[in-house]
Design an enzyme around this catalytic site. Structure first.
Site, PDB file in Angstrom:
ATOM      1  CG  ASP A  53      45.118 110.877  36.909  1.00  0.00           C
ATOM      2  OD1 ASP A  53      45.596 109.742  37.045  1.00  0.00           O
ATOM      3  OD2 ASP A  53      45.741 111.827  36.395  1.00  0.00           O
ATOM      4  CB  CYS A  80      42.506  89.327  29.795  1.00  0.00           C
ATOM      5  SG  CYS A  80      42.554  91.139  29.810  1.00  0.00           S
ATOM      6  CB  CYS A 109      43.937  87.797  24.829  1.00  0.00           C
ATOM      7  SG  CYS A 109      44.452  89.220  23.861  1.00  0.00           S
ATOM      8  CB  CYS A 163      48.002  94.703  25.486  1.00  0.00           C
ATOM      9  SG  CYS A 163      47.665  93.569  26.841  1.00  0.00           S
ATOM     10  CB  CYS A 211      54.352  96.621  25.078  1.00  0.00           C
ATOM     11  SG  CYS A 211      55.281  97.917  25.917  1.00  0.00           S
ATOM     12  CB  CYS A 259      55.280 103.096  30.146  1.00  0.00           C
ATOM     13  SG  CYS A 259      53.746 103.625  29.381  1.00  0.00           S
ATOM     14  CB  CYS A 276      48.957  98.922  25.597  1.00  0.00           C
ATOM     15  SG  CYS A 276      48.970 100.585  26.275  1.00  0.00           S
ATOM     16  CB  CYS A 335      42.629  95.825  23.625  1.00  0.00           C
ATOM     17  SG  CYS A 335      41.480  94.868  24.641  1.00  0.00           S
TER      18      CYS A 335
HETATM   19 FE1  SF4 Z   1      43.381  91.726  27.756  1.00  0.00          FE
HETATM   20 FE2  SF4 Z   1      43.023  93.375  25.678  1.00  0.00          FE
HETATM   21 FE3  SF4 Z   1      45.504  92.831  26.541  1.00  0.00          FE
HETATM   22 FE4  SF4 Z   1      44.091  90.958  25.247  1.00  0.00          FE
HETATM   23  S1  SF4 Z   1      44.839  92.919  24.395  1.00  0.00           S
HETATM   24  S2  SF4 Z   1      45.291  90.685  27.133  1.00  0.00           S
HETATM   25  S3  SF4 Z   1      42.035  91.369  25.981  1.00  0.00           S
HETATM   26  S4  SF4 Z   1      43.928  93.905  27.644  1.00  0.00           S
END
Ligand code: SF4
Length: 383
Positions: free
Chosen positions: A134, A188, A191, A194, A198, A214, A243, A247
């Site tokens: 990190d 992804c 989609c 997320c 937000c 954020c 977020c 997912c």
């Molecule tokens: Fe990607 Fe998950 Fe965001 Fe969908 S919710 S765009 S799968 S990170």
């Protein structure tokens, strides 16, 4: 030396010591990352917590001149608490984000990487290696993407096919010529769950985060939290999970593989009021081992006050008036003033605010007292 065999042995050993995934990337510079980081900074999206030297963030050889490969590891963490205590009127609770449950992941991952280092030294003799978790120069996610730990997703996390994005990442730079692993396909697709979920629009595009907006970042600042974010953090004391929770690849994921990462419900969902008067010593004793304590107790206390305001917890008003009158820290006095107005009180609370207004010397706290008085008037229907 047969490096393919050494890699196979390292992989087997990593599973024994509690590494959930290990893959290897080349230590070539991350050239495409450089432009993105420059753009990110120019747009004002950086958090300020990043490693300060851009060149070092993209070139592994500035951390280890002999670097040839980067061992990328992932350790999965739990997402559900057994017997989570309920937040009820009179005994309201805040919550730490899942990335802060259990022992601080910096400690856990560093422990795993040290063991991998020792294993390799035993096999190949003295060799240079650099550990990063990190806070190192390199982007853990860029390394994990190149190594095929997971793909860099639109929510800015690394999604592994096995554990979703609920993994901590760590890297070990080595000068050993291991065979490399391939990146994974980005799944992804179309989609945008997320980004849509937000609450502050901090995900400004696929994989692009305005850290300043954020809520996770906002819980970690030490000054006054802007009003728009106070309205949104709810009872979060540290970090933010939305977020990740929305997912589809995280659905049903709850990895309980490591004893030290098991959440203590009383610490991960602590009572809010006792936090307001906790001593430094006690805070360190209780929360010092958690990742969420890295900024000290003040941001957590400020967020606890905001959480009490979110709940409109009237039983907290005497304590908030006490903080307003006598806490030495302007951020705590001011946030308490705002919270008193937000919760709504009687003449007694109005008097406390008016008294503070007479004696307060800090201008920012004065602004919060005004906000508190306005909110109180609105709550009492006199405006
Ligand atoms: Fe990607 Fe998950 Fe965001 Fe969908 S919710 S765009 S799968 S990170």
């Amino acid at each position: 030396m047969d490096y393919a065999q050494l890699k196979a042995d390292l992989l087997a050993y990593s599973a024994e010591i509690g590494v959930d995934k290990l893959r290897i990337a080349s230590a070539e510079p991350f050239l495409s990352l450089k432009d993105r980081l420059i753009e990110h900074q120019e747009k004002g999206y950086a958090s300020g917590f990043e490693h300060p030297v851009l060149e070092e963030r993209v070139d592994p050889r500035l951390s280890l001149p002999s670097a040839r490969t980067i061992i990328s590891i992932a350790v999965a963490y739990p997402t559900k608490m057994k017997k989570a205590p309920k937040s009820i009127p009179g005994a309201r609770r805040g919550v730490f984000s899942r990335s802060s449950w259990g022992q601080d992941y910096h400690t856990v991952l560093n422990d795993r990487l040290k063991k991998l280092e020792a294993f390799l030294r035993e096999r190949v003799g003295e060799t240079e290696m650099v550990r990063m978790v990190d806070t190192g120069a390199l982007s853990d996610r860029a390394v994990a993407e190149r190594a095929g730990i997971g793909w860099s997703a639109k929510n800015t996390f690394t999604i592994t096919p096995e554990f979703g994005s609920f993994v901590f990442l760590g890297n070990l730079l080595t000068s050993l010529p291991f065979p490399l692993d391939e990146p994974l396909e980005d799944l992804c697709g179309s989609c945008t769950k997320c980004i849509d979920a937000c609450p502050t629009g901090a995900l400004v595009g696929p994989g692009e985060l305005n850290a300043q907006a954020c809520l996770s970042y906002q819980t970690q600042t030490k000054g006054f939290m802007p009003d728009e974010y106070r309205e949104k953090i709810g009872n979060y004391l540290y970090g933010w999970d939305t977020c990740q929770l929305v997912c589809p690849y995280n659905k049903g994921i709850d990895s309980h593989h490591h004893q030290e990462m098991e959440p203590d419900p009383e610490l991960c969902k602590p009572l809010l009021e006792p936090l307001l008067s906790i001593s430094n010593r006690k805070f360190k004793e209780q929360f010092g081992h958690m990742a969420g304590s890295w900024r000290g107790k003040k941001p957590i206390q400020r967020n606890a006050i905001i959480a009490l305001a979110h709940y409109k917890e009237k039983s907290a008003l005497p304590k908030l008036c006490e903080l307003l009158a006598s806490d030495p820290r302007p951020v705590i006095r001011g946030t308490a003033a705002w919270a008193i107005g937000k919760i709504g009180g009687s003449e007694k609370e109005e008097k406390a605010l008016l008294k503070a207004k007479e004696t307060e010397t800090d201008q920012l706290v004065q602004i919060e007292i005004e906000k508190g008085l306005d909110l109180l008037k609105k709550q009492n229907g006199s405006q």
